[in-house]
Scaffold this active site. Structure first.
Site, PDB file in Angstrom:
ATOM      1  CE1 TYR A  35      -4.216  -2.275   5.518  1.00 54.22           C
ATOM      2  CE2 TYR A  35      -3.295  -0.018   4.843  1.00 54.22           C
ATOM      3  CZ  TYR A  35      -3.910  -1.237   4.494  1.00 54.22           C
ATOM      4  OH  TYR A  35      -3.925  -1.354   3.220  1.00 54.22           O
TER       5      TYR A  35
ATOM      6  CB  SER B 106      -1.036  -0.016   1.500  1.00 51.62           C
ATOM      7  OG  SER B 106      -1.401   1.314   1.372  1.00 51.62           O
TER       8      SER B 106
HETATM    9  P1  NDP Z   1     -11.720  -5.795   0.191  1.00 51.67           P
HETATM   10  O1  NDP Z   1     -12.361  -5.653   1.644  1.00 51.67           O
HETATM   11  O2  NDP Z   1     -12.633  -5.510  -0.823  1.00 51.67           O
HETATM   12  O3  NDP Z   1     -11.027  -7.428   0.088  1.00 51.67           O
HETATM   13  C1  NDP Z   1     -10.252  -7.738   0.846  1.00 51.67           C
HETATM   14  C2  NDP Z   1     -10.143  -9.412   0.512  1.00 51.67           C
HETATM   15  O4  NDP Z   1      -9.378  -9.944   1.557  1.00 51.67           O
HETATM   16  C3  NDP Z   1     -11.442 -10.117   0.594  1.00 51.67           C
HETATM   17  O5  NDP Z   1     -11.527 -10.581  -0.617  1.00 51.67           O
HETATM   18  C4  NDP Z   1     -11.519 -11.004   2.051  1.00 51.67           C
HETATM   19  O6  NDP Z   1     -12.275 -11.894   1.898  1.00 51.67           O
HETATM   20  C5  NDP Z   1      -9.943 -11.307   2.243  1.00 51.67           C
HETATM   21  N1  NDP Z   1      -9.678 -11.689   3.479  1.00 51.67           N
HETATM   22  C6  NDP Z   1      -9.692 -10.601   4.618  1.00 51.67           C
HETATM   23  N2  NDP Z   1      -9.430 -11.671   5.828  1.00 51.67           N
HETATM   24  C7  NDP Z   1      -8.951 -12.806   5.375  1.00 51.67           C
HETATM   25  C8  NDP Z   1      -8.607 -14.068   5.802  1.00 51.67           C
HETATM   26  N3  NDP Z   1      -8.464 -13.986   7.074  1.00 51.67           N
HETATM   27  N4  NDP Z   1      -8.215 -15.075   5.051  1.00 51.67           N
HETATM   28  C9  NDP Z   1      -8.270 -14.902   3.759  1.00 51.67           C
HETATM   29  N5  NDP Z   1      -8.759 -13.715   3.082  1.00 51.67           N
HETATM   30  C10 NDP Z   1      -9.098 -12.980   3.977  1.00 51.67           C
HETATM   31  O7  NDP Z   1     -10.423  -5.062   0.069  1.00 51.67           O
HETATM   32  P2  NDP Z   1      -9.322  -4.705  -1.109  1.00 51.67           P
HETATM   33  O8  NDP Z   1      -9.564  -5.110  -2.399  1.00 51.67           O
HETATM   34  O9  NDP Z   1      -9.260  -3.275  -1.080  1.00 51.67           O
HETATM   35  O10 NDP Z   1      -8.004  -5.239  -0.258  1.00 51.67           O
HETATM   36  C11 NDP Z   1      -7.211  -6.061  -0.906  1.00 51.67           C
HETATM   37  C12 NDP Z   1      -5.654  -5.714  -0.644  1.00 51.67           C
HETATM   38  O11 NDP Z   1      -5.287  -4.397  -1.233  1.00 51.67           O
HETATM   39  C13 NDP Z   1      -5.235  -5.722   0.883  1.00 51.67           C
HETATM   40  O12 NDP Z   1      -4.176  -6.144   1.311  1.00 51.67           O
HETATM   41  C14 NDP Z   1      -5.420  -4.207   1.079  1.00 51.67           C
HETATM   42  O13 NDP Z   1      -4.686  -3.822   2.049  1.00 51.67           O
HETATM   43  C15 NDP Z   1      -4.753  -3.676  -0.162  1.00 51.67           C
HETATM   44  N6  NDP Z   1      -4.896  -2.127  -0.388  1.00 51.67           N
HETATM   45  C16 NDP Z   1      -6.206  -1.734  -0.566  1.00 51.67           C
HETATM   46  C17 NDP Z   1      -6.148  -0.423  -0.923  1.00 51.67           C
HETATM   47  C18 NDP Z   1      -7.683   0.300  -0.895  1.00 51.67           C
HETATM   48  O14 NDP Z   1      -7.910   1.514  -1.175  1.00 51.67           O
HETATM   49  N7  NDP Z   1      -8.614  -0.414  -1.228  1.00 51.67           N
HETATM   50  C19 NDP Z   1      -5.284   0.518  -0.876  1.00 51.67           C
HETATM   51  C20 NDP Z   1      -3.788  -0.071  -0.609  1.00 51.67           C
HETATM   52  C21 NDP Z   1      -3.824  -1.396  -0.283  1.00 51.67           C
HETATM   53  P3  NDP Z   1     -13.196 -12.755   2.778  1.00 51.67           P
HETATM   54  O15 NDP Z   1     -13.696 -11.718   3.781  1.00 51.67           O
HETATM   55  O16 NDP Z   1     -14.188 -13.457   2.141  1.00 51.67           O
HETATM   56  O17 NDP Z   1     -11.973 -13.906   3.380  1.00 51.67           O
END
Ligand code: NDP
Length: 248
Positions: free
Chosen positions: A156, A143
Site C-alpha cells: 500500500y 495518504s
Molecule cells: P472507501 O473504501 O470508502 O472508498 C474507496 C472508493 O474507491 C470506492 O468508491 C470504490 O468504489 C473505489 N474503487 C475501488 N476500486 C476501484 C476500481 N477498480 N475502479 C474504480 N473505483 C474503485 O475508502 P476511502 O474513501 O477511505 O478511500 C478513498 C481514498 O482515500 C483511497 O485512495 C485511500 O487510499 C485514501 N485514504 C484513505 C484513508 C482512510 O483512513 N480512510 C487514509 C488515507 C488515504 P467501487 O467499489 O464502487 O468501485
C-alpha cells in the site's frame, strides 16, 4: 464564497463511498458540475440523484479505473455531457494490507492497478485538454502512508509513495501551463477502506488503533480538497497532510 466553482466541471473517481462521495457533494455544493464514477453503479446513481435534488448538477459514470477503456470513456463522457473537465480528483483506492510474508500477489497487483496505474491513466487522459485550456487541477489522494511506511503496509505504501512521486514530477512539468497539482495525505478517516483488509491480524490491529482515536470524517478531507481547488490561479497548494488530532 459559496459558489466559487460555478464555472467548473469536476470528475471524482471512487465516488461511491467515503472520501470520494463526500468530495463530490462538497464540490457540487461549491457550484461545480460533477461526474461521479466508481464500479458500483447503484451507489453513484443514487449520489447523482441526491446532488441533483439539492440543486446541483451531477452525472454518474460507471468506471473501473483498472480498465483503460473505462478511464478513457469516463473522461470523454464528462467533457461531452458536462461541457469540459477542470478538476480531476483521483481518489479511487484500495488498502489490502498484509505483512509481506503473508501477502497475496493478486492483492499487491490490485493495489498497484487501482491506486497507482488507475491514477496515472486518468491523469494521462485528462491532461491534454487541461493544457489546451491553460488551466486545470489534478488532485491526487495519497495518504500518511505516502510519506512513511509502517509494517504490514509495504504494498500500500509503495503505491502511495508512487502517487507522491508521480504528482511532484507532474507538478514540475505543468508549472508553466496554469495546470495545478495537489497531493492530499489523509490520516485515519471513517470510511469503508479498512473493511477489505485481507489479513485478519492486521485488520484487528487497525480496528484497535482506530478505536482509540477520534478519526476524521470524509467531509474533513473534502473540505481540504475544496480549499485546494478554490484558491486563486497564482496559488498552488502542493501538499496537504491532514491527520486526526490524536493520531500518533
Ligand atoms: P472507501 O473504501 O470508502 O472508498 C474507496 C472508493 O474507491 C470506492 O468508491 C470504490 O468504489 C473505489 N474503487 C475501488 N476500486 C476501484 C476500481 N477498480 N475502479 C474504480 N473505483 C474503485 O475508502 P476511502 O474513501 O477511505 O478511500 C478513498 C481514498 O482515500 C483511497 O485512495 C485511500 O487510499 C485514501 N485514504 C484513505 C484513508 C482512510 O483512513 N480512510 C487514509 C488515507 C488515504 P467501487 O467499489 O464502487 O468501485
Amino acid at each position: 464564497t459559496p459558489h466559487d466553482l460555478d464555472d467548473d466541471v469536476a470528475l471524482v473517481t471512487g465516488a461511491s463511498s467515503g472520501i470520494g462521495r463526500a468530495t463530490a457533494k462538497t464540490l457540487a455544493d461549491a457550484g461545480a458540475a460533477v461526474a461521479v464514477t466508481a464500479r458500483r453503479t447503484d451507489r453513484i446513481e443514487a449520489l447523482a440523484e441526491e446532488i441533483e435534488s439539492e440543486g446541483g448538477e451531477a452525472l454518474a459514470i460507471t468506471a473501473d479505473v483498472t480498465e483503460t477503456d473505462d478511464v478513457e470513456r469516463m473522461i470523454e463522457r464528462t467533457r461531452e455531457e458536462l461541457g469540459g473537465l477542470d478538476i480531476l480528483v483521483n481518489n479511487a483506492g484500495v488498502m489490502l494490507l498484509a505483512p509481506v510474508i503473508r501477502a497475496d500477489l493478486d492483492d499487491l497487483q490490485q493495489m498497484l492497478d487501482v491506486n497507482l496505474m488507475g491514477l496515472m491513466a486518468a491523469t494521462r487522459k485528462a491532461l491534454p485538454g487541461m493544457l489546451e485550456q491553460d488551466s486545470g487541477h489534478i488532485v491526487n489522494i495519497s495518504s500518511v502512508a505516502g510519506r512513511r511506511a509502517n509494517e504490514a503496509s509495504g504494498g500500500y505504501s509503495a503505491t502511495k509513495f508512487g502517487v507522491n512521486a508521480f504528482s511532484e514530477s507532474l507538478r514540475k512539468e505543468t508549472a508553466d501551463s496554469g495546470v495545478r497539482v495537489t497531493v492530499i495525505e489523509p490520516g485515519a478517516v471513517d470510511t469503508e477502506l479498512g473493511q477489505h483488509i485481507p489479513d485478519e491480524q492486521v485488520m484487528e490491529r487497525m480496528a484497535e488503533m482506530v478505536q482509540d482515536m477520534t478519526v476524521l470524517q470524509p467531509e474533513d478531507i473534502a473540505a481540504a480538497i475544496r480549499y485546494a481547488v478554490t484558491q486563486p490561479p497564482r496559488v498552488s497548494v502542493n501538499e496537504l497532510l491532514v491527520r486526526p488530532t490524536d493520531q500518533q
